[in-house]
Structures are given as structure tokens and as C-alpha cells.
Design an enzyme around this catalytic site. Sequence first.
Site, short mmCIF file in Angstrom:
data_model
loop_
_atom_site.label_atom_id
_atom_site.label_comp_id
_atom_site.label_asym_id
_atom_site.label_seq_id
_atom_site.Cartn_x
_atom_site.Cartn_y
_atom_site.Cartn_z
N CYS A 185 -0.70 -14.19 -3.15
CA CYS A 185 0.19 -14.51 -4.36
C CYS A 185 1.75 -14.89 -3.98
O CYS A 185 1.99 -14.54 -2.92
CB CYS A 185 0.01 -13.67 -5.42
SG CYS A 185 0.76 -11.82 -5.25
N HIS A 238 8.92 1.60 -8.00
CA HIS A 238 9.10 1.96 -6.77
C HIS A 238 10.35 1.46 -6.25
O HIS A 238 10.89 0.80 -6.93
CB HIS A 238 7.92 1.40 -5.76
CG HIS A 238 7.86 -0.04 -5.98
ND1 HIS A 238 6.94 -0.67 -6.76
CD2 HIS A 238 8.39 -1.39 -5.45
CE1 HIS A 238 6.87 -1.99 -6.96
NE2 HIS A 238 7.89 -2.37 -6.03
#
Length: 687
Positions: free
Chosen positions: A177, A67
Site C-alpha cells: 500500500c 505508536h
Amino acid sequence: MKVRDLLSKDSIELNGSAGSKNEVITKMVDLMVKRGNIADRETYEKGVLAREQESTTGIGDGIAIPHCKSDSVKAPGLAAMVLPDGVPFDSLDGQPANLIFLIAAPNTEDNVHLTVLARLSELLMDPDFVAALKNAKTKDEFLSVIDKAEASKEAAEEAKKAAKTDAGAEILAVTSCPNGIAHTYMAAEAIEKAGKNLGVRVKVETRGSGGAKNVLTDEEIKNAKAIVIAADAKVPMDRFDGKPLINASVADGIGKAEELVKKASSGSAPVYHAAGGKKESASAPSGNSGSVGHQIYTHLMSGVGHMLPFVIGGGILVAIAFLIDTIAGYGATGGSNFGNMLPLSSFFKYVGGLAMGMMVPVLAGYIAYSIADKPGLAVGFLGGLLASNGNAVAASFVWGADGAEPLHGFMKFLSDFGFTHSGNTVSGFLGGIVIGFLAGYIVLWLEKITEGMPKSLDGIRPMLIYPVVGCFIVGVLMTFIFNPLIGLINTGLSAMLTGLSSSGLIWLLGLILGGMMAIDMGGPINKAAYVFGTGMLAQASDYMNAGSAANDPKVQACYIAMAAVMVGGMVPPVGIALATRIFPKKFTEAEKDTWVSNLVMGASFITEGAIPFAAADPGHVIPCTFAGAAVAGLLSAAFGCTLMAPHGGVFVFATVGHPFFYILSWLIGSLVTCFMLGFIKKDADQM
């Protein structure tokens, strides 16, 4: 925004093939261009490739999601490719990728690519969905699979909303995370799926890089049966005071979701009590219910994550100072003033040095913050400052000065043991880690023992009692125990090094000096070796002033010692940088992103670039850096490499004797560290 809204037939290829990651990305960019989303193809492709250089987007199980967010993107879009034969993609599991989605996002504040990435991550957790995409015979079938999956997910979300209106969720969860992208949402999807399979109503709050989503309300927390925290990043915990709570890693949230939900539903989860929170009963288990190792790792990561910008920013600025002096022609003549020869270089050295000087205080402060929240911050910072600066220099006290009453009793004890009269009392980053943990638990202890105070005094506990008493205790521990103890160790190390040098065991001296430079990276052991090396330069100058030639063996031995010191200090950052590229599964995304800066710092003899890695995983990283640096020091000494400058890395290689062998020693040592890390360090998702 739906995944299906961003995908068209023009941007799908079902029978793709490619021989490399770069080739498949080029083909997928072509698909994106066909869809009409790209204004500048070259800029967009460079952005995608640059993102891959930071860390791989191959998430494993044959899936990759490259991306790029760029001004070259006119409108958000997706491209998809199925590769029956797969393509090497540096995936986290080391397997080829055969299902790839490419995301194009315009450079706007809404971070649309993160939203789409989160949605894709959730859908791709379903193996049936992935298999259906890979087996689609036509583009219409491919799109139909996505339509059905999204419709099913929307229906499930609506059902959850309706169920929540009636009864609310039985189990609440929070996932997060360090990078806040794929693992955050994969863990959320896995926990929700586990709840569905077990017939348990579950709601999950995700705390990703785009902020907190699906946030748990006070009413939901009050009515929930238990809480599951699956996170490797700091999560606001006070709101869960008094609730049964399970604390686990985000990896467990993905791989052991059903086990976590079962335990939470069984009623066996321990009750969590926030720092300073009101306890429901004296017999209820309290504290963090995660494993001790996971708790330590989380606290360390808090300190390391906040310290990292100081290491990188300050280290690069110092390297620029060396570069400026080298360009100005002072590489061979700057001596101990190298980096301060010009006003411009001195400015960079000063600013960079201040930034790097904040490393240990920030490390200790945010370890304490992770343990005890805001009340721990000031106490941890003070401990870190004492670790990085050592004890105060002995003062000329008015009481005890010449002609005045001499010091006796307690005052003499303070003078003798609380101040530096000689030697080094700097405990460095190892002392910072120790005092960071102690500071956090000292504050928790203070919170516990002051719980019985009148409610009217609650306001002064965090503002007065914790910082004053905590800072005092930390000051006593550092001043009278840790700093003096390390000073004694340093004295013994210096005596040992001097004995080796005088006995002619130059190769052994090189091995020891190189290894010492990589044990605590800027701490007392490192500094003892460095001070010895610079002392050898001074000794060489004395020999030559007394009439010895530069090629006299005793003069050369001094320069060989300094060369071993510097090459040992250059190995850890470079060895770690190489390991992040060769063994990417061993490191977190944030760690992999530092590889360029570590190369620069290693080349500039800034060993501190390795500190975040050593602090996060000392049991595996320090032995690897020690071995590589020791090998480099041994080889450098055995080859007779010499160095006449006390600092500067590659910028003072003009002063190195036998430069080819010196570079070879550096490279071999770095490779030893790299491959040892690859063999003995655990994968990042197992930490």
C-alpha cells in the site's frame, strides 16, 4: 521479536474507560511508564499525540494501534487496554475503539515498531483472536490468548516452510500500500488465510515501509500456478513475465482475498507480459489484468506521489519569501515585485519557484514511468516540461529574416504553428497528466513494434530508440496539438472576461474568476483568470493616472476582479485541508499528512497545493474546488472586496478593502469545498 515479549501485566488494563482519544492515550502512556520503557514521559506522550495528528491509528473494527518511535524510549514495549464501553478514536470506520495497543519503539535504525505493528496487524485480522482478548477476565488469560495465537502462527509458518520444501506454493502474492504499514500486512494475512481455507498453498511477499519481506524467489515464481498482486503502490513486475497474473487493489486483497485466490487457482487468470518481455504465445492475453480504473489510479498515484515533495517544499519556500517582505513592510507597496523586494526574500522565491516548476515534469515523468518503467521516464519528463513551459517563443530565423529568402512550405508551417508568436500555450498540470499517459503508452508501443529487431540490437532499444523516437513524438503532440489548442481556448476566455467586466456584471465576474482559479490549479485556465486580474490592476492604474479617484466605480471594479481571483485561488488547498480533518476516511494517509502544508499554501495564495488531490481524483475533487472557489469569488465581489496587490495571500491583506467580508468569503468557499468532498468523494479504500 514476539508481541508477547513486549507486553507485561503492568502494561495491561482490562476494564479501561475514557471519554476521548487524548484521555485514553494519556492512560496508556501511564501503563507504558509502569512497564519501565520510558525515559521521558512528556516527550513520549507528545510524540504519540503528534503521530495521531498526522493520521489516525484507529484501523476500524474497534481496534486502534497508536505508536511512537522516540529517543525517550529506553527499550521497545507494548501496553494494552480493553474498554468495554469504547472510546471515540477517529477510526477509519467511524466506530469507537475498545481494544487498544500502544507501541513504544526506541529511535534506532531497526524500526522495531514497524515489525511489531506488522505482527499485530496480522494477528488482529483474526476475529476469534480479537474476541478472546476483549473477553479475557484476567491479565493472565489476556497474555495466554496472545501466547497461543503466536504459537499457532509459528507452527503454521513452520508447516508452510516444510510444505514449500516438498512442493512449493501453488499461488504467489505480493501486497503493498502507499504507506506500507497496516494494509500491506492485513492483505497478506487475508490472502494466506483464504489459501488455508481453500486448501491452496500460498506464499505472500509484503512490500512495506520496512522493505520487501518474504521475497519470492525465481524458482518459486517459475513453479507457481499463478500470481496475485494486491497493491496500490509500484511493484517490480518483470519477474512475472509469462505467468498467469491477477492485478487488484490492496483493498481487494483484504476484502476479496478468497475470490482472488479462487480465480488464481482456477487457471483463468490472464497471462502477464512485462514490457519488452518475451511472449510465450501470440494468443495469450497480455497486459495489466486489473480494471482500467484501477490501472489509471495506480499510474496517477505514481506521478502524484513523486510530485508531492516539490509542491510542498517549493510552496513553503515561496510562502517564506512573502512573509519576509511583509515583515519588512512591503506588503502594501511591493506590487508585482512582492516576494522579490529583498535579497533574502528573492532567494527564497527563486529556489521555491524552481522547485514548484518541477511539479508538472515530475508528474508526467512518473506517470509514464509507472506505465512503461524506466524507458518512459525521459519521454514523460519532456512532455511535462513542454506542458509547463509552452511552445518556444518565435525566433528570428536566419532563413526568413529581413533581406533573406522568405519562409515557404514546410518551414513556414513550422514557424507558424510550432512557435509562439502571441498568446499563451502553457497547458499546465492537465496537459502534464495527458502527456504523461500518452508518453507511457507511446513507449510501450515502441517496445512492441521493435520486438522483431535482431537480438544484437536489444541493448540500443531502451538507450536510443525509445528516448529519441518517443521524445520526438511527444514534442510533436505537445507543440502542434495540445499547447496551441489550449492557447486558442485561453484567447476565448480572455475575451469573455473582458466582456463581463465592461457590462457591469461584477458579481458574475467574481463567480467566474473564482471558479476558474480552481479548475486546473496553476494551469492555463487558472493563468487566464490571474492574468486578467493583474491586467485589471494595470487598468486601474491607467484610470487613476488619467485623473480618476481611487473610489471611482470603474477603478473599484478592477480591484474587485483581482480580489475575486486571489480568494478563488486560496480556497482549494484550505478546503481540502479541512476535509482531510473532518472526513478522514476520504483520503489516504499520505494525503492527510499534507493538511498543515495545504493550510499554509492556501493562506499564501498557492493554489498548487491542491494539485496532487485533483490529479489523483479529478472527477470528484475538481467540481468541489470549483464550486467552493466560485462561491468565494461571488461573495467577495458581492461584498465589494477589493485588492490592490497581485499576489501574497494573507500577507497582503493590508491592501484588501472590507477585509472582514473577504475573510468570510474565503471561509465560506473553503467550507463549501470541504463538505462537498465529504459528500461526493469516495472513501480512500474504495478508490
